[in-house]
Design an enzyme around this catalytic site. Structure first.
Site, PDB file in Angstrom:
ATOM      1  N   GLU A  63     137.989  79.222  18.630  1.00 53.13           N
ATOM      2  CA  GLU A  63     137.919  78.832  17.223  1.00 53.13           C
ATOM      3  C   GLU A  63     139.093  77.969  16.785  1.00 53.13           C
ATOM      4  O   GLU A  63     138.937  77.059  15.963  1.00 53.13           O
ATOM      5  CB  GLU A  63     137.819  80.085  16.350  1.00 53.13           C
ATOM      6  CG  GLU A  63     136.469  80.777  16.381  1.00 53.13           C
ATOM      7  CD  GLU A  63     136.219  81.564  17.653  1.00 53.13           C
ATOM      8  OE1 GLU A  63     135.059  81.927  17.925  1.00 53.13           O
ATOM      9  OE2 GLU A  63     137.207  81.837  18.387  1.00 53.13           O
ATOM     10  N   HIS A  72     132.854  92.461  12.770  1.00 54.28           N
ATOM     11  CA  HIS A  72     131.858  91.421  12.508  1.00 54.28           C
ATOM     12  C   HIS A  72     131.260  91.532  11.105  1.00 54.28           C
ATOM     13  O   HIS A  72     130.274  90.849  10.807  1.00 54.28           O
ATOM     14  CB  HIS A  72     130.715  91.509  13.529  1.00 54.28           C
ATOM     15  CG  HIS A  72     131.090  91.132  14.916  1.00 54.28           C
ATOM     16  ND1 HIS A  72     131.995  91.851  15.654  1.00 54.28           N
ATOM     17  CD2 HIS A  72     130.686  90.103  15.704  1.00 54.28           C
ATOM     18  CE1 HIS A  72     132.130  91.295  16.849  1.00 54.28           C
ATOM     19  NE2 HIS A  72     131.344  90.235  16.906  1.00 54.28           N
TER      20      HIS A  72
END
Length: 325
Positions: A60, A129
């Site tokens: 990322e 998450h």
């Protein structure tokens, strides 16, 4: 008018941008051959090719850093983060570079970057998450933050975000992709910094964004059965924040509860509550209420996760506690 779900509305906005401007390209994990973790980019790889639909490794910081550099160089990248949780791995690139470059260069360098990120819980995906970090990013000068709750806003705000010369975080709640609504055939945009009144009311104001708009609307319907009319405000963007619409509503209803899925400690609801106190204290008939997610990591267990996330019952209980309505 066409009737679309949010996933389709976002896809339409991305496709328009890719067709209209050769500088636009997409970056993200599994957005190409795999067609996107949430199927938003389905068919794009075949239509636009690997130069403009860039499948990226699980890195990322590299994705956001590369996109920031491309934006600085005159391109208009749109990044898809599989979840907003994964943006933590690229937070330095977002906060210390993308957000500050225009200011530090006295406006000479622009960063027209859109970062799309799935946010929110309720999907039984576990503690790492299921978080809501859009409020964090709304506190960073130089960033704009959009939180659409329906297809109309998803498309209209995305068009506005893509055209903006500044970096924009576009937070999409994972459980709202299937929400259906009418979207005009003619071109339109939704400006940032303008909240929407989703339900008119005179007795109490409920302020929410994202999935919690629907929780607030459910609470309002249940309150109406006992003769209490709640006004529901959908913020639509956290930065810029439309304080005027909130304050005007509180001046009318004299009561307010802010509903947010994120944790209570440090939640964006505290920023809104402070603003209401500063701007509308003399109109309040009681304290500003806050209904937030519980201050615990999101449970994987379905029953426990449902207890962690605010529901209409908790909103009504807070209203009863504060205002005896």
């Amino acid at each position: 008018m066409a009737e679309l779900i949010i996933r389709e509305a976002i896809r339409k906005g991305l496709q328009e941008a890719l067709e209209a401007d050769d500088r636009v390209f997409l970056m993200g994990e599994d957005i190409g051959v795999y067609q996107g973790s949430y199927a938003v980019t389905r068919g794009f790889f075949e239509e636009f090719g690997p130069e403009r639909i860039r499948d990226c490794p699980i890195a990322e910081s590299v994705i956001i850093g590369s996109a920031t550099g491309a934006a600085m160089a005159g391109m208009r990248p749109i990044v898809e983060m599989m979840t907003i949780n994964f943006m933590l791995l690229g937070i330095d690139q977002v906060v210390n570079h993308a957000a500050k470059m225009s200011y530090m260069s006295n406006g000479q360098i622009k960063v027209p970057l859109v970062i799309r990120a799935v946010t929110g819980g309720g999907g039984r995906l576990g503690a790492t998450h299921s978080q809501n970090f859009e409020g964090w990013y709304a506190s960073v000068p130089g960033l704009k933050v959009c939180v659409p709750s329906d297809p109309y806003d998803a498309l209209g705000l995305l068009r506005t975000a893509i055209a903006d010369p500044n970096p924009v975080i576009f937070a999409e709640h994972g459980l709202l992709y299937g929400k259906r609504g009418e979207v005009p055939d003619e071109h339109y945009t939704v400006p940032m910094g303008e909240a929407a009144v989703r339900r008119e009311g005179t007795d109490i104001t409920l302020v929410a964004y994202g999935r919690m708009v629907y929780t607030s609307l459910e609470a309002a319907d249940r309150l109406a059965e006992r003769g209490v009319e709640a006004e529901v405000i959908d913020l639509r963007t956290l930065q810029p924040l439309d304080t005027e619409t909130i304050v005007q509503s509180v001046e009318k209803t004299n009561r307010v509860v802010i509903v947010e899925e994120n944790w209570r400690t440090g939640g964006f609801s505290a920023e809104i509550a402070s603003t209401v106190h500063e701007a509308a204290f003399d109109y309040l008939d009681g304290p500003v209420g806050r209904v937030n997610g519980q201050d615990v990591p999101a449970p994987y267990n379905a029953t426990l996760e449902d207890l962690q996330i605010p529901d209409a019952g908790r909103v009504i209980a807070e209203i009863e506690k504060l205002y005896s309505l």
